[in-house]
Design a protein around this motif. Structure first.
Motif, PDB file in Angstrom:
ATOM      1  N   ASP A   1       0.824  -1.200   0.000  1.00  8.47           N
ATOM      2  CA  ASP A   1       0.000   0.000   0.000  1.00  8.47           C
ATOM      3  C   ASP A   1       0.866   1.260   0.000  1.00  8.47           C
ATOM      4  O   ASP A   1       1.855   1.350   0.749  1.00  8.47           O
ATOM      5  N   GLY A   2       0.468   2.227  -0.847  1.00 10.97           N
ATOM      6  CA  GLY A   2       1.176   3.501  -0.883  1.00 10.97           C
ATOM      7  C   GLY A   2       2.354   3.545  -1.816  1.00 10.97           C
ATOM      8  O   GLY A   2       3.049   4.569  -1.879  1.00 10.97           O
ATOM      9  N   TYR A   3       2.583   2.462  -2.577  1.00 11.27           N
ATOM     10  CA  TYR A   3       3.747   2.411  -3.469  1.00 11.27           C
ATOM     11  C   TYR A   3       3.370   1.834  -4.827  1.00 11.27           C
ATOM     12  O   TYR A   3       2.452   1.027  -4.956  1.00 11.27           O
ATOM     13  N   GLU A   4       4.140   2.265  -5.823  1.00 15.02           N
ATOM     14  CA  GLU A   4       3.999   1.721  -7.168  1.00 15.02           C
ATOM     15  C   GLU A   4       4.869   0.476  -7.315  1.00 15.02           C
ATOM     16  O   GLU A   4       5.784   0.228  -6.511  1.00 15.02           O
ATOM     17  N   ALA A   5       4.605  -0.263  -8.384  1.00 11.37           N
ATOM     18  CA  ALA A   5       5.417  -1.441  -8.671  1.00 11.37           C
ATOM     19  C   ALA A   5       6.887  -1.071  -8.838  1.00 11.37           C
ATOM     20  O   ALA A   5       7.771  -1.841  -8.451  1.00 11.37           O
ATOM     21  N   ASP A   6       7.162   0.111  -9.405  1.00  9.19           N
ATOM     22  CA  ASP A   6       8.552   0.549  -9.573  1.00  9.19           C
ATOM     23  C   ASP A   6       9.300   0.538  -8.238  1.00  9.19           C
ATOM     24  O   ASP A   6      10.478   0.165  -8.173  1.00  9.19           O
TER      25      ASP A   6
ATOM     26  N   VAL B   1       8.526  -1.226  -5.525  1.00  9.58           N
ATOM     27  CA  VAL B   1       8.673  -2.609  -5.076  1.00  9.58           C
ATOM     28  C   VAL B   1       9.851  -3.269  -5.794  1.00  9.58           C
ATOM     29  O   VAL B   1      10.678  -3.949  -5.172  1.00  9.58           O
ATOM     30  N   ILE B   2       9.932  -3.040  -7.097  1.00  7.36           N
ATOM     31  CA  ILE B   2      11.036  -3.589  -7.886  1.00  7.36           C
ATOM     32  C   ILE B   2      12.367  -3.062  -7.379  1.00  7.36           C
ATOM     33  O   ILE B   2      13.334  -3.820  -7.191  1.00  7.36           O
TER      34      ILE B   2
END
Length: 303
Positions: free
Chosen positions: A113-118, A120-121
């Motif tokens: 929550d609160g983050y884009e996949a970028d 996370v990557i």
């Protein structure tokens, strides 16, 4: 040691959706072109690159508050009135099904929550103790390449049929900047597709010249504030006019590397479907046919 493959999943399923006709449907008429195209792409990736681990990274928040707070126009042109992202109806119906299929197939998924996949990557790439392949069609992730740590991007040049390996050397060749300075370059140049304005009047060539001259964005800002020289003709006034932007944009462009992900994201291949009967049932219901068969044969443990 085998690689860790990190998928920018939304980037891939968008390309799959546009690369395969919507006439590819489930028995009930639901379009499944994005699902089938994604499974086909993942099967090729595993077959061609033999990763030891694979993680499908997702956008839990496509327009995070910390980025919007810094630049209110961030991706604003892509927002629906309710705040959701504009998505073709034929794709929108498939997105939850994609997650369902991946989970049923035993594919590791990462989001927060609160983050884009970028983000996370980037976090998983920083944590990695093995070579990393980031599969994406998004140039923003060029900032992650690191030759010393063997982190590279496999960039989808056109559709999903051809991948271009991107390393620091390739970034340097393509943009004429140091290979580890892509994020600074992107701040100056901007990206209209993300609502990132860049510095008005500073195009790609001038942005590259500034990075070459000063080494990085922080050094350039210090030189600007102290009245030092070294600026290409005509750029100082443009940069001074955009000084406030230059302070906030780096936090928007830079991928977060501290997403609080759990330590249980493994992704070891072959994947192990938690319920083989369930994935077979889902495949039949959605009419995934040979796409699912190829993926299971390539990436999952034989039952």
């Amino acid at each position: 040691m085998g690689s860790l493959m990190l998928l920018d999943t939304a980037s891939l399923y968008y390309r799959a959706f546009y690369g395969m006709p919507e006439t590819v449907t489930a028995p009930d008429g639901t379009p499944v072109n994005a699902i089938r195209g994604l499974l086909d792409a993942m099967a090729r990736l595993v077959k061609d690159h033999r990763p030891q681990r694979l993680v499908a990274c997702l956008d839990a928040d496509w327009r995070p508050a910390f980025r919007v707070q810094a630049i209110p126009g961030y991706k604003a042109h892509r927002a629906e009135p309710d705040g959701s992202e504009q998505t073709p109806p034929g794709l929108a119906v498939q997105i939850p099904l994609i997650t369902q299929v991946l989970i049923a197939a035993g594919v590791a998924i990462a989001e927060h929550d609160g983050y884009e996949a970028d983000d996370v990557i980037a976090t998983l790439a920083v944590r990695a103790t093995q070579p990393v392949d980031v599969v994406t069609g998004d140039r923003d992730l060029f900032q992650l390449v690191d030759d010393e740590r063997q982190v590279r991007v496999l960039y989808t040049v056109k559709g999903l049929g051809r991948l271009e390996p991107v390393t620091e050397d390739e970034v340097a060749r393509k943009y004429d900047i140091p290979g580890d300075r892509y994020a600074d370059f992107a701040v100056l140049r901007g990206d209209p597709s993300d609502g990132l304005p860049g510095v008005p009047g500073i195009g790609e060539k001038t942005a590259a010249a500034l990075i070459r001259a000063f080494g990085d964005l922080e050094s350039m800002k210090n030189a600007l504030d102290k009245g030092h020289g070294g600026f290409p003709p005509g750029t100082r006034k443009k940069l001074e006019a955009a000084r406030d932007y230059l302070d906030v944009a780096p936090a928007v462009v830079a991928t977060a590397t501290d997403v609080p992900l759990g330590d249980d994201i493994d992704g070891t291949l072959p994947a192990v479907p938690p319920d083989p009967d369930l994935i077979a049932e889902i495949g039949d219901e959605l009419g995934l046919g040979s796409s699912l068969t190829r993926f299971l044969a390539t990436a999952t443990k034989r039952q």
